[in-house]
Write an enzyme that holds these catalytic residues in place. Sequence first.
Site, PDB file in Angstrom:
ATOM      1  N   PHE A  28      41.848 -16.976  52.484  1.00  0.00           N
ATOM      2  CA  PHE A  28      42.094 -15.783  51.655  1.00  0.00           C
ATOM      3  C   PHE A  28      40.914 -14.811  51.655  1.00  0.00           C
ATOM      4  CE2 PHE A  28      40.809 -19.121  48.607  1.00  0.00           C
ATOM      5  CZ  PHE A  28      39.747 -18.515  47.930  1.00  0.00           C
ATOM      6  N   TYR A  29      39.828 -15.122  52.427  1.00  0.00           N
ATOM      7  CA  TYR A  29      38.731 -14.160  52.611  1.00  0.00           C
ATOM      8  C   TYR A  29      39.020 -13.287  53.843  1.00  0.00           C
ATOM      9  CZ  TYR A  29      35.590 -16.835  49.459  1.00  0.00           C
ATOM     10  OH  TYR A  29      35.006 -17.464  48.393  1.00  0.00           O
ATOM     11  N   GLY A  30      40.232 -12.838  54.020  1.00  0.00           N
ATOM     12  CA  GLY A  30      40.535 -11.977  55.179  1.00  0.00           C
ATOM     13  C   GLY A  30      40.262 -12.718  56.471  1.00  0.00           C
ATOM     14  N   LYS A  52      38.429 -23.215  51.112  1.00  0.00           N
ATOM     15  CA  LYS A  52      39.013 -23.462  49.786  1.00  0.00           C
ATOM     16  C   LYS A  52      40.447 -23.000  49.734  1.00  0.00           C
ATOM     17  CE  LYS A  52      35.436 -21.099  48.027  1.00  0.00           C
ATOM     18  NZ  LYS A  52      35.111 -20.206  49.159  1.00  0.00           N
TER      19      LYS A  52
END
Length: 240
Positions: A28-30, A52
């Site tokens: 989800f961090y790109g 994560k």
Amino acid sequence: MRLKPETGVEVLRRAVELGVDHFDTAAFYGPANELLRAALAPYAPELVIATKVGPGVHPERGFYQAMTAAELRTQVEENLRGLGVDVLDVVNLRVGNADSLAERFGVLAELQKAGLIRQLGVSNVTTEQLEEARAIAPVVCVQNWYSVDRRDDDSLIDLCASYGIAYVPFASIADGVATEAAQAVAAAHGISAQQLRLAWTLHRSPNILAIPGTSKVAHLEQNVAAGAVQLTPAEVKSLE
Ligand SMILES: NC(=O)c1ccc[n+]([C@@H]2O[C@H](COP(=O)([O-])OP(=O)(O)OC[C@H]3O[C@@H](n4cnc5c(N)ncnc54)[C@H](OP(=O)(O)O)[C@@H]3O)[C@@H](O)[C@H]2O)c1
């Protein structure tokens, strides 16, 4: 401003050259996983890549908090694909609220048993939530928000140390207030305020693993150098 991929690759490769062997990422961090893969795969055996799950980005539904076994499994698979590996070194369950984590952590423990994950951690948790997780499966790390001026987790850090669990503070250098004392200590060592914040964090306890974020090789080099800064007890006292 978004980081150019070639800059990210340069920072990551230089980090490994400097001896960094622990990276923190998440699908989800790109494009973070893909950047790590482009820069470092095939991964050296000593590298530990912690990822994560919990928050996710669905192509149609947008940002969501994974609550079901199927959603968590999808997120684990997304990280495996992005990093280009068969097993994830460490997966943190990012919690971030007061809810019980038992069901979700149980799902990750099952995925660990199935061989998709080596080690488990928890993030944005309280002491009670850590204990809840430990009753289900071994926890190797806790990743929470902590810095010299945000010390809510002091007792949690000591508890983790007593259990042999790594405490991984995030946002430990950003947004700091440069007090007069901090400016004096930084000047005495010839280092920047950010290096000092990092040095203090590392000094706090031997079970601390730092994950300073940077998009610049020069800052990376400074951050690695901060690991060698020795603070005297009087300096530590003045900072606290
Ligand atoms: N579990 C969670 O909920 C959670 C939440 C937030 C973050 N994280 C993780 O923690 C990592 C670190 O957190 P963070 O990036 O939010 O905060 P941070 O590491 O405290 O600070 C990063 C900021 O400090 C700057 N910086 C880094 N080194 C510097 C230096 N030597 N001199 C001056 N500025 C410097 C960076 O800018 P430059 O790019 O210009 O260097 C960036 O703006 C993230 O990368 C992420 O992996 C986890």
